[in-house]
Design an enzyme around this catalytic site. Structure first.
Site, PDB file in Angstrom:
ATOM      1  N   ARG A  40       0.820  -1.217   0.000  1.00  0.00           N
ATOM      2  CA  ARG A  40       0.000   0.000   0.000  1.00  0.00           C
ATOM      3  C   ARG A  40       0.855   1.269   0.000  1.00  0.00           C
ATOM      4  O   ARG A  40       0.452   2.298  -0.564  1.00  0.00           O
ATOM      5  CB  ARG A  40      -0.937  -0.018   1.214  1.00  0.00           C
ATOM      6  N   ILE A  82      -7.249   7.470  -1.021  1.00  0.00           N
ATOM      7  CA  ILE A  82      -7.149   6.018  -1.013  1.00  0.00           C
ATOM      8  C   ILE A  82      -7.951   5.561   0.199  1.00  0.00           C
ATOM      9  O   ILE A  82      -7.801   6.101   1.301  1.00  0.00           O
ATOM     10  CB  ILE A  82      -5.681   5.548  -0.943  1.00  0.00           C
ATOM     11  N   SER A  83      -8.838   4.616   0.008  1.00  0.00           N
ATOM     12  CA  SER A  83      -9.774   4.231   1.064  1.00  0.00           C
ATOM     13  C   SER A  83      -9.077   3.519   2.221  1.00  0.00           C
ATOM     14  O   SER A  83      -8.002   2.929   2.074  1.00  0.00           O
ATOM     15  CB  SER A  83     -10.867   3.315   0.503  1.00  0.00           C
ATOM     16  N   GLN A  84      -9.714   3.572   3.368  1.00  0.00           N
ATOM     17  CA  GLN A  84      -9.301   2.834   4.556  1.00  0.00           C
ATOM     18  C   GLN A  84      -9.111   1.354   4.199  1.00  0.00           C
ATOM     19  O   GLN A  84      -9.945   0.768   3.503  1.00  0.00           O
ATOM     20  CB  GLN A  84     -10.406   2.996   5.600  1.00  0.00           C
ATOM     21  N   PRO A  85      -8.034   0.706   4.660  1.00  0.00           N
ATOM     22  CA  PRO A  85      -7.801  -0.703   4.309  1.00  0.00           C
ATOM     23  C   PRO A  85      -9.000  -1.611   4.586  1.00  0.00           C
ATOM     24  O   PRO A  85      -9.345  -2.460   3.753  1.00  0.00           O
ATOM     25  CB  PRO A  85      -6.593  -1.084   5.171  1.00  0.00           C
TER      26      PRO A  85
END
Length: 217
Positions: A35, A61-64
């Site tokens: 990431r 970028i979205s939360q994992p």
């Protein structure tokens, strides 16, 4: 110097497994994709934090956990063809590429599409095709899809995305009256005209812009 591999493993254990991400393929993919290489260098120390990060062009970028949840809800198989709307930096497409046979991803921002295309190629995610355009219209060229995931929140479900699903295919999309607060839906195609919908929790995404989404005002 950061031990990103250790940070990644901790993220999978603490943020994903403890919150109910159980699909082995999803966990393995999330534990494989670096990431830190999909975000600006200035944010790499925070690559595995439990939250979104800016990537430019007013996008994130979205939360994992959210990435893993949405991909798990697609219920993809090794031979699946997946469509992603909202390429961003290319991170979720990279994760999808380790689960599906082919990933088509659509980004409306030229700068993000170009940089994601270069990044995915450089990192050898060779089964990902980055397209540029209005994601609310899907991508008819490669349809139908086993799964479609939308990384932006719209006011309603775009009809073209439903039409491009295979029978028993799943569409995972945030929908809501607000441009910042939505409900996550898992939509399954039962036949040509019938779809079932399940709510999967509250989320917060950037607006889905396009002909079948929010306008640019």
């Amino acid at each position: 110097m950061f031990d990103f591999a250790a940070m990644r493993a901790e993220m999978v254990a603490e943020q994903l497994e403890k919150r109910g991400i159980t699909e082995t393929a999803v966990l393995q993919a999330m534990n494989t994709v670096p990431r830190e290489l999909f975000i600006p260098e200035s944010y790499q120390a925070n690559a595995y934090n439990d939250g979104p990060l800016p990537i430019g062009s007013r996008q994130t970028i979205s939360q994992p956990y959210v990435v893993a949840l949405m991909i798990q809800l697609l219920d993809l198989q090794p031979g699946s063809i997946a469509l992603e709307i909202g390429t961003g930096s290319g991170y979720a497409a990279a994760v999808l590429s380790l689960i599906a046979a082919q990933v088509i991803t659509v980004e409306r921002h030229h700068k993000l599409a170009s940089s994601a295309r270069e990044r995915l190629s450089r990192l050898s995610y060779d089964n990902v095709i980055v397209m540029e355009g209005d994601g609310t219209q899907g991508c008819e060229e490669f349809a139908p899809y086993d799964g479609i995931v939308v990384a932006a929140g719209g006011p309603s479900v775009p009809i073209p995305l439903k039409e491009q699903l295979k029978l028993n295919g799943k569409l995972v999309i945030p929908i809501g009256d607000s441009k910042r607060k939505q409900q996550l839906y898992q939509i399954t195609r039962q036949d040509s005209y019938q779809f079932t919908e399940k709510r999967k929790g509250r989320v917060s995404f950037v607006p889905l812009i396009g002909q079948a989404g929010w306008d640019t005002r």
